[in-house]
Design an enzyme around this catalytic site. Structure first.
Site, PDB file in Angstrom:
ATOM      1  N   TYR A  92      17.933  14.914  36.563  1.00 49.63           N
ATOM      2  CA  TYR A  92      17.419  14.646  35.330  1.00 49.63           C
ATOM      3  C   TYR A  92      16.347  13.216  35.450  1.00 49.63           C
ATOM      4  O   TYR A  92      15.717  12.952  34.527  1.00 49.63           O
ATOM      5  CB  TYR A  92      18.580  13.862  34.491  1.00 49.63           C
ATOM      6  CG  TYR A  92      19.747  14.946  34.036  1.00 49.63           C
ATOM      7  CD1 TYR A  92      19.313  16.162  33.303  1.00 49.63           C
ATOM      8  CD2 TYR A  92      20.958  14.946  34.644  1.00 49.63           C
ATOM      9  CE1 TYR A  92      20.304  16.986  33.047  1.00 49.63           C
ATOM     10  CE2 TYR A  92      21.976  15.723  34.214  1.00 49.63           C
ATOM     11  CZ  TYR A  92      21.512  16.901  33.422  1.00 49.63           C
ATOM     12  OH  TYR A  92      22.398  17.720  33.147  1.00 49.63           O
ATOM     13  N   ASP A 123      26.038  23.476  12.882  1.00 50.25           N
ATOM     14  CA  ASP A 123      26.120  23.744  11.377  1.00 50.25           C
ATOM     15  C   ASP A 123      25.358  22.673  10.597  1.00 50.25           C
ATOM     16  O   ASP A 123      24.789  23.112   9.753  1.00 50.25           O
ATOM     17  CB  ASP A 123      27.739  23.490  10.931  1.00 50.25           C
ATOM     18  CG  ASP A 123      28.409  24.925  11.456  1.00 50.25           C
ATOM     19  OD1 ASP A 123      27.667  25.812  11.746  1.00 50.25           O
ATOM     20  OD2 ASP A 123      29.748  25.074  11.355  1.00 50.25           O
ATOM     21  N   HIS A 155      15.314  19.730  26.061  1.00 50.13           N
ATOM     22  CA  HIS A 155      16.084  19.480  27.544  1.00 50.13           C
ATOM     23  C   HIS A 155      15.151  18.868  28.769  1.00 50.13           C
ATOM     24  O   HIS A 155      14.206  19.393  28.539  1.00 50.13           O
ATOM     25  CB  HIS A 155      16.819  20.641  27.719  1.00 50.13           C
ATOM     26  CG  HIS A 155      17.985  21.202  26.769  1.00 50.13           C
ATOM     27  ND1 HIS A 155      19.154  20.519  26.626  1.00 50.13           N
ATOM     28  CD2 HIS A 155      17.886  22.205  25.972  1.00 50.13           C
ATOM     29  CE1 HIS A 155      19.775  21.213  25.741  1.00 50.13           C
ATOM     30  NE2 HIS A 155      19.098  22.231  25.262  1.00 50.13           N
TER      31      HIS A 155
HETATM   32  C1  DQA Z   1      20.671  18.491  29.252  1.00 48.11           C
HETATM   33  C2  DQA Z   1      21.332  19.836  29.813  1.00 48.11           C
HETATM   34  C3  DQA Z   1      22.756  20.039  29.412  1.00 48.11           C
HETATM   35  O1  DQA Z   1      23.066  20.937  29.876  1.00 48.11           O
HETATM   36  C4  DQA Z   1      23.533  18.836  29.991  1.00 48.11           C
HETATM   37  O2  DQA Z   1      24.742  18.739  29.726  1.00 48.11           O
HETATM   38  C5  DQA Z   1      22.867  17.464  29.674  1.00 48.11           C
HETATM   39  C6  DQA Z   1      21.444  17.382  29.580  1.00 48.11           C
HETATM   40  C7  DQA Z   1      19.327  18.231  29.605  1.00 48.11           C
HETATM   41  O3  DQA Z   1      18.574  17.488  29.231  1.00 48.11           O
HETATM   42  O4  DQA Z   1      18.820  18.819  30.527  1.00 48.11           O
HETATM   43  O5  DQA Z   1      23.517  16.328  29.412  1.00 48.11           O
HETATM   44  O6  DQA Z   1      20.511  18.497  27.809  1.00 48.11           O
END
Ligand code: DQA
Length: 144
Positions: free
Chosen positions: A22, A87, A100
């Site tokens: 991340y 929803d 993401h």
């Molecule tokens: C996420 C990807 C998701 O699978 C994960 O649970 C996250 C971060 C991302 O930003 O890459 O918490 O949303």
């Protein structure tokens, strides 16, 4: 144009949380970047984070009365589990772009399915913090 960014659960830990996936930027640093890019584009921005599904749903419901014209949403873990957030997105008229940091298509099987993506305007995934900036630039193009 006024864009709300919603960060879902565990994203308050960005910078410390699995940085190899991340990144090393804190949530605060990312929010500052969103703010600066917004200023450059002439877009008002507000960023919020919650670890609670119901709170995220409330913010989605309240977005119109708070004059937001678009929403950038990283549902984080709720992406893969939450029919209720799906929803809520379907129930509102404001366009939502799902983002993401990581490329969820190249990760664990359970992350490859997004319950929310189909009711969003589109998805931007895999560009780290830049995913949010690309979403903001996209709103600039779509909503102008
Ligand atoms: C996420 C990807 C998701 O699978 C994960 O649970 C996250 C971060 C991302 O930003 O890459 O918490 O949303």
């Amino acid at each position: 144009m006024k864009i709300l960014t919603i960060h879902g659960p565990n994203l308050n830990l960005l910078g410390q949380r699995e940085p190899e996936i991340y990144g090393r930027q804190s949530l605060n640093m990312i929010d500052n970047e969103i703010g600066r890019r917004g200023e450059r584009l002439g877009i008002a921005t507000v960023c919020r984070q919650s670890n609670h599904e119901g709170e995220i749903i409330d913010w989605l419901h309240q977005a119109a009365e708070n004059d937001f014209t678009g929403i950038i949403l990283n549902p984080a873990g709720f992406t893969h589990t939450s029919v209720a957030i799906r929803d809520a997105i379907a129930a509102i008229e404001i366009p939502v772009i799902e983002v993401h940091l990581s490329n969820i298509s190249s990760r664990d099987d359970f992350r490859q399915k997004s319950l929310t993506a189909a009711v969003c305007r589109g998805t931007i995934s895999g560009f780290g913090a830049a995913s949010y900036l690309v979403a903001l630039e996209t709103f600039k193009i779509l909503l102008n």
